[in-house]
Every structure is written in structure tokens, then in C-alpha cells.
Write a protein that holds these residues in place. Structure first.
Motif, PDB file in Angstrom:
ATOM      1  N   UNK A   1       0.900  -1.175  -0.082  1.00 22.10           N
ATOM      2  CA  UNK A   1      -0.050   0.101   0.042  1.00 22.10           C
ATOM      3  C   UNK A   1       0.888   1.248   0.053  1.00 22.10           C
ATOM      4  N   UNK A   2       2.052   1.035   0.625  1.00 20.29           N
ATOM      5  CA  UNK A   2       3.029   2.135   0.880  1.00 20.29           C
ATOM      6  C   UNK A   2       3.449   2.862  -0.588  1.00 20.29           C
TER       7      UNK A   2
ATOM      8  N   UNK B   1      -8.339   3.456  -4.512  1.00 22.50           N
ATOM      9  CA  UNK B   1      -7.617   2.660  -5.569  1.00 22.50           C
ATOM     10  C   UNK B   1      -6.063   2.325  -5.128  1.00 22.50           C
ATOM     11  N   UNK B   2      -5.592   2.993  -4.094  1.00 25.04           N
ATOM     12  CA  UNK B   2      -4.312   2.698  -3.573  1.00 25.04           C
ATOM     13  C   UNK B   2      -4.601   1.464  -2.518  1.00 25.04           C
TER      14      UNK B   2
ATOM     15  N   UNK C   1      -2.888   4.716   9.116  1.00 27.79           N
ATOM     16  CA  UNK C   1      -3.945   5.626   9.621  1.00 27.79           C
ATOM     17  C   UNK C   1      -4.094   6.800   8.544  1.00 27.79           C
ATOM     18  N   UNK C   2      -5.481   7.257   8.198  1.00 29.76           N
ATOM     19  CA  UNK C   2      -5.706   8.253   7.259  1.00 29.76           C
ATOM     20  C   UNK C   2      -6.598   9.131   7.882  1.00 29.76           C
ATOM     21  N   UNK C   3      -6.056  10.517   7.781  1.00 24.27           N
ATOM     22  CA  UNK C   3      -6.762  11.611   8.180  1.00 24.27           C
ATOM     23  C   UNK C   3      -7.219  12.544   7.327  1.00 24.27           C
ATOM     24  N   UNK C   4      -8.468  12.794   7.276  1.00 25.02           N
ATOM     25  CA  UNK C   4      -9.169  13.838   6.132  1.00 25.02           C
ATOM     26  C   UNK C   4      -9.259  15.122   6.703  1.00 25.02           C
ATOM     27  N   UNK C   5      -9.402  16.199   6.035  1.00 29.51           N
ATOM     28  CA  UNK C   5      -9.478  17.480   6.375  1.00 29.51           C
ATOM     29  C   UNK C   5     -10.227  18.410   5.155  1.00 29.51           C
TER      30      UNK C   5
ATOM     31  N   UNK D   1       2.042   9.912  -5.071  1.00 25.59           N
ATOM     32  CA  UNK D   1       2.292  11.389  -4.078  1.00 25.59           C
ATOM     33  C   UNK D   1       1.483  11.540  -3.135  1.00 25.59           C
ATOM     34  N   UNK D   2       1.405  10.438  -2.335  1.00 24.04           N
ATOM     35  CA  UNK D   2       0.281  10.562  -1.138  1.00 24.04           C
ATOM     36  C   UNK D   2       0.880  10.002  -0.010  1.00 24.04           C
TER      37      UNK D   2
END
Length: 979
Positions: free
Chosen positions: A418-419, A457-458, A440-444, A426-427
Motif C-alpha cells: 500500500x505504501x 484505488x491505493x 492511519x488516514x486523516x481527512x481535512x 505522491x500521497x
């Protein structure tokens, strides 16, 4: 006889000179006086003989430390060349999409706030609002910030900001220890799902104080072991939104003071900490319109119960009234200020992040309560879409109660796959590998549906997941209904009337018009160095390559920042004579604290844990003794002599008396009294002889750059105020930056950070939340040094010393100069002794400070380091014309005092006692004062050309402290006054 040069050749020579001349050379732009003015001022300073700048320096600086060789720095760059060079460096940073969280989020800075606050010198060149009558706009914005925080946290009172979330949590630990019913208890509990940098900073703060920090699961803790405090994260660093009511109730039943580290945006939807039972709430306001900036500067907040208002750290803005009864803001409860409480202070945090708090408060004003709720609801909805898509793709979520962050449990193999896919797009995500693997995924606020599609998709590149179907499954909230906020917030008028840009723009400029800044006049504050903050230096801070990078982004993506840090560290090391530099401390007070921790760790590494005595001169900055106590040291004061210098005999006696336990000496150089003490080498040698280390407070470094170096004459540690000497603006009371330079033997003890690679093995943990502190404003100092070069920096110091001596010479016939050096010279500042005026005319130093406002000036530093005096520092950026204008104002005020002394004016009813004079008073129908309106409002000719009007009359501070009001009235309370 000299042969005349043919006309054509003369023209050719002039052309060659013009070709070599760079029109954007910065040095003459930064330094105020022209060559002709320098000559005229030298003649004033030395009327009986010709004097050069070099000779003045030789008369001022002790010969045994006066440095003759130039600094080893690159040649000065023009403004355009420096910007181009920095742009190349910035290009080495990679601005990836960041979903890392950990208390830092991308956000949208409204352009109206970016242009009119962050990029506006009318806001970023203001000084700390100690002179409240000419700081009403900024104080109102901070008052709004306090209201924002108290409303959203559900607590009674909030301060006007702190340095960052981690240090705010450490301050909460200190307050908890102070008010805890468990006396002599040293156990402090921190939830393991707090942000890692917060845990680390708390551990750093606890260590020298002998406090035990327990990191664990608070839901399984019964608190039967006496514990003075608890910190919870809500929402947690891993995204969990937990119902902490039972945990808090259980802890408080055992006398535990409970702190909740929280997120203001989340609190528009979640039950506030105060309603959960918390005693304290801390956090960061960064996501309210303040760029990531690779970690700072950002404004933290600190809210607590009314019962603890006298223990709250930092500054507090309160509402009082002026002598006419008009409501007016000012800093409340000044008795908490560290320069008064000294070693009895519970904190050394006398700095704040005013500019960033102003931005956050205006972000809330702009969006209003519904707008903030809409932003939070949208973020939460997108997070639910992402969570459903991940579950549909077969991934296991660790928590099903969340706000903006989801955590995925996975295998090490899947994590690396995944990485790789994320990096190809570029994420940045947050990855953890211990006994198990998590992502961990944080949205904003900036997250879009396109981002959600890319994220899915990742994780599931082979699957086709319908976003439309996921959106249909979004709920009101992903937590129990009883955690849904029911209490209204931001009902005050200010948060409900400026939602259009036109209205907000006018509001911003109304506030700005009430504040005196460097755009109006010089601000001659001793020890505060209010010098030019050049536009070329300021431009880069909003470049995306600096502003939009997460502080924990991989080092491979921040090579530009790393290059800038390295170059700045090398330049600062050369300027100070030290072997190593840490850029991490994000305030001068934090630099003091970090420097003393370095000394402490050094002694401990040598088995000298008993070395705890810190000698501090009686004249030292108030933060010095407070910092020493925070670093686990015992303060022993050292006397000063009649000339204001350290009493060397007293120092020697106390160093000898405490030689077995001597840890350090803290000294300011030039002295706090504005003089180069001649015995500085001897002083350092005495401390070293008895096994101690010398900490030098760099507040007065503007008198040393290029002329002498602390590392050369015996200092072991020195903090630098980049917001003073190196041109980062004060921002109305923050941001500040306080890096430390250290001698070679102390380099292994510089602060580290748990989230940065290649820093293992350091003895000292982090002192601030971000690895390089307020990274995004370091380009300002880089630009300044690059554009000045060795010659320009040295010349700036020379002119700073000349300007101070010029002011001292002009004012000496009217106000005695309290302290001078061996040749009757001052350093970069001078102290005017106003104490005799109290007896001769009943005039206090405050009266002169307020009268200066009528002349369009901010007062110099008042009653410090000596009560009843003013300390004046003109800086090198002020021209002779501006210096003369200030001197003429002070001379005119002395003439007004003479009228009182001779009986022409009354001792009580006079122009000084009634100062300042706002337009509302001068233009009122009633005028019963024994002097003219013109004398009140236009005391000097230049005020008739341009007049800066104080917003209010003199403020009643005592009334405000007796009737403490620190938040805006609600719309219902406000409505009658509107009618």
C-alpha cells in the motif's frame, strides 16, 4: 597636479560603476541612517572630537572580546538574487497530498485573511499588547479567540494562545500539579492514544521535575494509586471517538485533575470536554485557516475552569473600561506575568502565538457557527465514505467511532504494498509497524471526492467501488447519539455578522486601525528589538513548498527544508561562535528552557546529578528564573552593583559556596541594563572554575553580531531570538523562534524528536511538538542573513549601537541615563531614569508612556529592568529623522512636566495624567480640561500631518481584574446594546 579625465573616460567610469551597482542591494534598505546621517550622529555623540564608527565600537565593547576579523559568511545577495536562490531551495521540497493527521491538517486559508492578516505588516509588525490603548484591535481579535475556545470546549475561561498543542498539554500537567489535592504526588497518567509528540514533550517536561509519567489505557485504570493528573485525547490520535464520561468521573472521584486534548473543529459536532467533566482542555487551532508550515507556527489553546483562572499559563485578555466608562480590552491578571513571579512562576511561557490566534479567530468569524459545522460535517461525511469503501474492499477498521481519521489493521506485507502505491501517487499516509501493522488516514477541509477515489484505488486497485453508493450510506455521525453536541456555540454577534468578504474586510481594517505597528512609527522597546521585517524576507512564508508540508512528512520529501535548516544552523553558529545549533525551540522562553535542559543532561551524563544550583543576576529577564525552576534547578540570585553590572565579588562568593552543586549561571549580554560588562570573560571563567556551565540569554544579540561572539568569550549555551535580532516579526506577541547554540561538548544533548529518523541516542527529548519548531518562518531569518552578508550584519550592529548612543546623548540633558559603560557609552539600548519626576511633579512612568501615544509613539519598555524607568532601543532600521522625532516627543513631554513643576499646570489635572486623548474625547461637546484640545491631540507639528489616534482613554486595569470578563457576550446579551 592631477590630470583631468577626458569627458568620455569620465562617462565610461561612471557607467562601469553603475553596471557593478545592484539596484536591489538590501543593506541600505535595511539600515535606516544614510552615510551623511551617520556622520551627523557621530558628531552629536562626540561633539569635541571626530569619531568614526569603529572608534565608537572600541569605546563601547570591551577590548578582550571585540572581534576584528569579519564573519565567515557568503557575500551579501540582492533581494532578487536571494529570493531566486531560496526559490531553488524550496523547489527541492515535494508537496505531496498529506493524510497523516497526528494533530496537523491541511486547511484553506481564506484569501481575505491571508492577504490582510498574514501578509499585512499592519498586523505582523505589532508588538505585544502591553500598551492596551493602542492595541484595541488585536486585543479584540484575541478576545474573540478566547470566546471561540471557551464556547467549543465548554469550559469557563481560555487564554490568548500558547505555543503548540504538546507544550499546552505540558502546561496542563504543571497546572494540575499546582491545584491537585494530592500534595507531594508525582504520578501523571497520559492516554497511550494521545499524539506521540504530545506524550514525548510531556515526558521531557516531567523528567527534570521528578514526575512519573504513566502511558497506558485510561479505560482500564482505577486511579487507586494517587495520581495528580490525567490527559486524554478526544478524538484520539488513532481516530477513536471515545465516551470518556465514565473514565473522567472515575478519575475525578480519586482527586485527579483531568485534561482533554481536543480538536476545535470536531467539537462543533461532539459533546465538549467541559460537559464530559474535564477540568482543562488543550489543543491546536491550526486547522482553522493556518497553513501546515512543516510544523508551525500555530496557535495552541488552553481552557479551564474559572476556579483556576489565576493558574492559567500565558496571557489572558479581559474586558474593562477606560476612565470615561467606554469598554476597553487589556491583558488581565498581569500579576501572573513571569517577570513578576520569577522563580515562583508555574511556567516560563510569557509568549504566545498572537498572529496565528488572530487568523484562527477571524477564520471562525468568517465562517460563523454554521459554516464551521458545515466544514466539520463534510469532513466527517467524507471519512465515512472512505471507511465504507475500505470495509467493502475487505480491510478491517480498528475503530467504528471516528470523526476524521480511520485506522486500518493490516499485515506488514500489505502495508509495504500500500505504501508503494501511495508513494507512486505522491500521497502520504501514517504507517506504524510494531508487533502489528497499522495505517492511519486523516481527512481535512481540502479533501475531495477525487481524493477518496484515489485513496480507495491505493488500497483496492483491482476493485471498482461506487462512490455514489457509498455516499448514500453516510450517517449523521459515526458515534453514539449521546456524544452528539447539543449545546449551541458562537452565538455572539461577532461570529454572526461578517460572513461576506466585504464585511470581513472592513472588520479587519477597523481592527487594524486601532493598533499601532511599525507601519506607523518606530517602536523603541528595550530588549525587544523591533526592527525592519522586510517584505522580501516575508514573501516566501506563503510559498506552497514551505507552507503546505506536513511536519512528519518523510525527509526525502523535505530536502529543501533540510538544506535551509543546515545553512541557517551553520550561519548562526558562525555568528555566535558555537559548534552546534538546534532550531527546535519555538519561542525565546522555550529556548531558555531547552538550553538549561541541555546543561542538565550534560551534568547527568557525567554522574553529577547533584549539580542543581543556577545563579541568576537580580536584573535578569523574568523568564530566566522560571525556566531554571522548570529545568529542575534551584535559583540563587546574584547581586548587581550600583552601575547595574553583576557584582563579581558576590558571584564569586556564591559560586565558591555552591561549587559542589553549581549547575549554571544565566546571564544576559550585553547586560539587561544595556551595557557591555567588561568582566564577562572573568565571569565565565569563575563559573567554569567551579564546574558550572554558562547560559547566555541572547535577547540582546543585536548588539553583538559581527562584533563579538558568545562562544568566544566563554558561554556554553545561548538562545537566539530570531524574532528580534534576525527579523522574524513579533506578530503582535508571537510567533517567536528561540533556537539555541551550544559548545561542542553539548551537541550530543540537543533536543531530539521521536518521529524523525536518525535522531536516536540523544539524551534529550523534544521541547516542542514539531521537530524543527516554527519551520515555516525560518526562511525569514535565512533571507535576512543572506541579504546582509558579513559586512551588512556587522554594519547593522554598529548602527544599532550608534542609534542608541545618539538617543542617549540627545535625551541625557532632559532625562538622566541610568547606566553607561566605562567610556560613558551604552550598548544598543539605554535606560532613562524617570524616578525623580514622581517627587518633582507627581508624574509616574505610566503617565509618560500614555502621553507618548498622543505623539504617535509606542512607549519604550516601561519599569523594567528598573521600576520607574524607560528602556529605549531604537534598532539600526530607524533613520535619524525618526530618531529625532522620538527625541523631540520626549523633550516636549519633559517641557510639559516642567509646567507642572513650576505650577503652570496642576499636579493632578494635566495633559499627562489625562493621556492618552482619543478622538472621541477631543471632539466631544464637553471639554472641561485646563489645557486646549489642540495641546491634547496635536502636541507636535507632525501629528497635524498624520495622526494616529488611540482607540480609548486610559484603561482601568484594577476594575477589569476585579470584574473579570474574558469572553464576548452572547447575541441575546448583546442585543440591547445594539438597540
Amino acid at each position: 597636479m592631477t590630470q583631468a579625465v577626458p569627458h568620455r573616460q569620465r562617462h565610461s567610469l561612471a557607467l562601469e560603476q553603475l553596471i557593478s551597482l545592484n539596484s536591489s542591494s538590501f543593506i541600505p534598505r535595511h539600515i535606516g541612517p544614510t552615510q551623511a546621517e551617520v556622520a551627523a550622529m557621530l558628531a552629536t555623540v562626540s561633539p569635541n572630537r571626530a569619531l568614526s564608527l569603529d572608534e565608537l565600537m572600541a569605546e563601547t565593547i570591551p577590548a578582550d572580546i571585540y572581534r576584528q576579523q569579519p564573519l565567515n559568511l557568503p557575500a551579501a545577495l540582492s533581494e532578487s538574487d536571494a529570493l531566486q536562490s531560496l526559490n531553488t531551495i524550496a523547489g527541492q521540497n515535494q508537496v505531496w497530498r498529506s493524510f497523516m493527521g497526528l494533530g496537523y491538517y491541511n486547511c484553506i486559508t481564506p484569501p481575505v485573511i491571508q492577504r490582510n492578516i498574514l501578509e499585512n505588516p499592519g498586523w505582523y509588525t505589532q508588538y505585544t499588547p502591553y500598551q492596551a490603548e493602542i492595541a484595541q484591535g488585536r486585543l479584540e481579535a484575541l478576545f474573540n479567540f478566547q470566546t471561540l475556545v471557551t464556547d467549543l470546549t465548554g469550559l469557563d475561561i481560555a487564554n490568548a494562545s500558547l505555543l503548540d498543542e504538546a507544550t499546552a498539554a505540558a502546561e496542563a500537567m504543571s497546572l494540575s500539579l499546582t491545584v491537585s489535592p494530592h500534595k507531594n504526588c508525582h504520578r501523571f497518567f497520559v492516554a497511550a492514544n494521545c499524539h506521540p509528540q504530545t506524550i514525548a514533550v510531556i515526558q521531557t517536561r516531567a523528567k527534570p521535575l521528578g514526575l512519573e509519567v504513566i502511558v497506558g489505557d485510561p479505560t482500564t485504570e482505577d486511579f487507586q494509586i494517587p495520581t495528580f493528573g490525567l490527559v486524554l485525547q478526544y478524538p484520539a490520535s488513532d481516530g477513536l471517538v471515545c465516551d470518556y464520561q465514565n473514565v473522567i468521573a472515575k478519575a475525578k472521584a480519586q482527586g485527579v485533575i483531568v485534561t482533554v486534548a481536543t480538536d476545535l473543529l470536531a467539537l462543533t459536532l461532539l459533546t465538549p470536554p467541559g460537559e464530559l467533566g474535564a477540568d482543562i482542555a488543550v489543543g491546536s487551532s491550526q486547522r482553522l485557516g493556518v497553513p501546515l508550515g512543516y510544523g508551525g507556527p500555530h496557535a495552541a489553546f488552553f481552557a479551564t475552569k474559572d476556579a483556576y483562572k489565576r493558574q492559567i499559563p500565558g496571557r489572558l485578555v479581559g474586558l474593562s473600561h477606560d476612565v470615561t466608562g467606554k469598554p476597553a480590552y487589556r491583558l488581565a491578571l498581569q500579576t501572573r506575568e513571569q517577570h513578576i513571579r520569577r522563580e515562583k512562576a508555574t511556567s516560563n511561557i510569557c509568549t504566545a502565538q498572537v498572529l496565528l490566534a488572530v487568523m484562527a479567530s477571524l477564520y471562525a468569524v468568517y465562517h460563523g457557527p454554521q459554516g464551521l459545522k458545515n466544514i466539520a460535517t463534510r469532513i466527517h461525511g467524507l471519512t465515512q465514505v472512505l471507511a465504507q469503501g475500505l470495509e467493502q474492499a475487505g480491510f478491517q477498521l480498528v475503530h467504528d467511532c471516528f470523526f476524521d481519521t480511520v485506522q486500518i489493521a493490516t499485515t506488514a506485507t500489505d502495508l509495504h504494498r500500500i505504501k508503494q502505491r501511495a508513494e507512486a501517487m505522491e500521497i502520504n499516509l501514517h504507517y506504524m509497524e510494531t508487533s502489528q501493522a497499522w495505517i492511519t488516514i486523516s481527512l481535512d477541509e481540502t479533501t475531495t471526492l477525487a481524493d477518496i477515489r484515489d485513496l480507495l484505488s491505493i488500497f483496492a486497485p483491482e476493485q471498482s467501488i461506487s462512490l455514489d453508493a457509498l455516499i448514500q450510506g453516510v450517517k449523521n455521525q459515526a458515534w453514539p447519539d449521546y456524544l452528539m453536541r447539543q449545546t449551541p456555540y458562537l452565538t455572539q454577534a461577532v461570529f454572526n455578522r461578517y460572513q461576506s468578504e466585504h464585511e470581513l474586510l472592513r472588520y479587519i481594517h477597523r481592527l487594524q486601525a486601532q493598533d499601532l505597528s511599525l507601519t506607523t512609527s518606530m517602536i523603541p522597546l528595550g530588549s525587544c528589538t523591533m526592527k525592519l521585517n522586510a517584505t522580501a524576507e516575508m514573501l516566501p512564508i506563503t510559498w506552497p513548498e514551505f507552507a503546505q508540508i506536513h511536519p512528519f512528512a518523510p525527509l526525502s520529501q523535505t530536502q529543501g527544508y533540510q538544506k535551509l535548516f543546515k545553512e541557517l544552523e551553520v550561519m548562526l553558529a558562525e555568528i555566535t561562535g558555537f559548534a552546534g545549533v538546534s532550531l527546535q525551540p519555538n519561542a525565546g522562553s522555550q529556548g531558555e528552557y531547552a538550553g538549561l535542559l541541555v546543561i542538565r543532561e550534560y551534568h547527568h551524563s557525567r554522574g553529577a546529578q547533584h549539580r542543581q544550583i543556577c545563579l541568576i543576576p537580580a536584573s535578569a529577564h523574568g523568564t530566566n528564573p522560571a525556566s531554571a525552576v522548570m529545568a529542575g534547578m534551584i535559583v540563587v540570585p546574584v547581586n548587581c552593583d550600583e552601575q547595574g553590572n553583576i557584582d563579581v565579588q558576590d558571584l564569586m562568593a556564591k559560586a565558591e559556596k555552591h561549587q559542589q552543586n553549581l549547575a549554571a549561571l544565566m546571564i544576559t549580554y550585553p547586560s539587561t541594563h544595556g551595557v557591555f560588562e567588561t568582566e564577562i570573560r572573568q565571569i565565565c571563567q569563575i563559573i567554569h572554575r567551579y564546574g558550572g556551565q554558562v547560559y547566555l540569554d541572547g535577547a540582546n544579540m543585536n548588539a553583538q553580531v559581527g562584533l563579538c561572539r558568545p562562544g568566544d568569550f566563554g558561554a556554553d549555551v545561548c538562545h537566539l531570538n530570531l524574532h528580534k535580532t534576525f527579523c522574524i516579526p513579533h506578530g503582535g506577541g508571537g510567533p517567536g523562534v528561540g533556537p539555541i547554540g551550544v559548545a561542542a561538548h553539548l551537541i550530543p544533548f540537543l533536543p531530539s524528536h521521536p518521529l524523525i529518523q536518525n535522531q536516536d541516542g540523544s539524551h534529550l527529548g523534544p521541547v516542542t511538538a514539531a521537530p524543527w519548531g516554527s519551520a515555516s518562518i525560518l526562511p525569514i531569518s535565512w533571507m535576512y542573513i543572506k541579504m546582509m552578508g558579513a559586512r551588512g550584519l556587522t554594519q547593522a550592529t554598529q548602527i544599532a549601537i550608534l542609534n542608541a548612543n545618539y538617543v542617549a546623548t540627545r535625551l541625557a540633558p532632559y532625562y538622566p541615563i541610568l547606566y553607561t559603560g566605562t567610556n560613558s557609552r551604552v550598548a544598543h539600548e539605554c535606560i532613562l531614569d524617570l524616578r525623580p519626576l514622581k517627587k518633582s511633579a507627581g508624574i509616574e512612568v505610566e503617565d509618560i508612556a500614555k502621553r507618548l501615544m498622543d505623539y504617535g509613539f509606542h512607549a519604550p519598555t516601561v519599569s523594567w529592568p528598573v521600576a520607574g524607568t524607560m528602556m529605549v532601543e531604537p534598532t539600526e532600521s530607524e533613520s535619524q529623522a525618526e530618531l529625532d522625532r522620538f527625541c523631540e516627543a520626549m523633550i516636549a513631554i519633559r517641557a510639559e512636566i516642567a509646567e507642572i513643576e513650576t505650577g503652570v499646570a496642576d499636579r493632578q489635572a494635566n495633559v499627562l495624567k489625562f493621556a492618552p486623548h482619543p478622538a472621541r474625547v477631543v471632539t466631544s461637546d464637553t471639554w472641561d480640561r485646563p489645557y486646549s484640545r489642540e495641546k491634547a491631540a496635536y502636541p507636535a507639528e507632525w501629528t497635524k500631518t498624520y495622526k494616529f489616534w488611540p482607540a480609548v482613554s486610559r484603561i482601568d486595569n484594577a476594575y477589569g481584574d476585579r470584574n473579570l470578563v474574558c469572553t464576548c457576550p452572547s447575541l441575546n446579551e448583546y442585543a440591547p446594546s445594539l438597540e
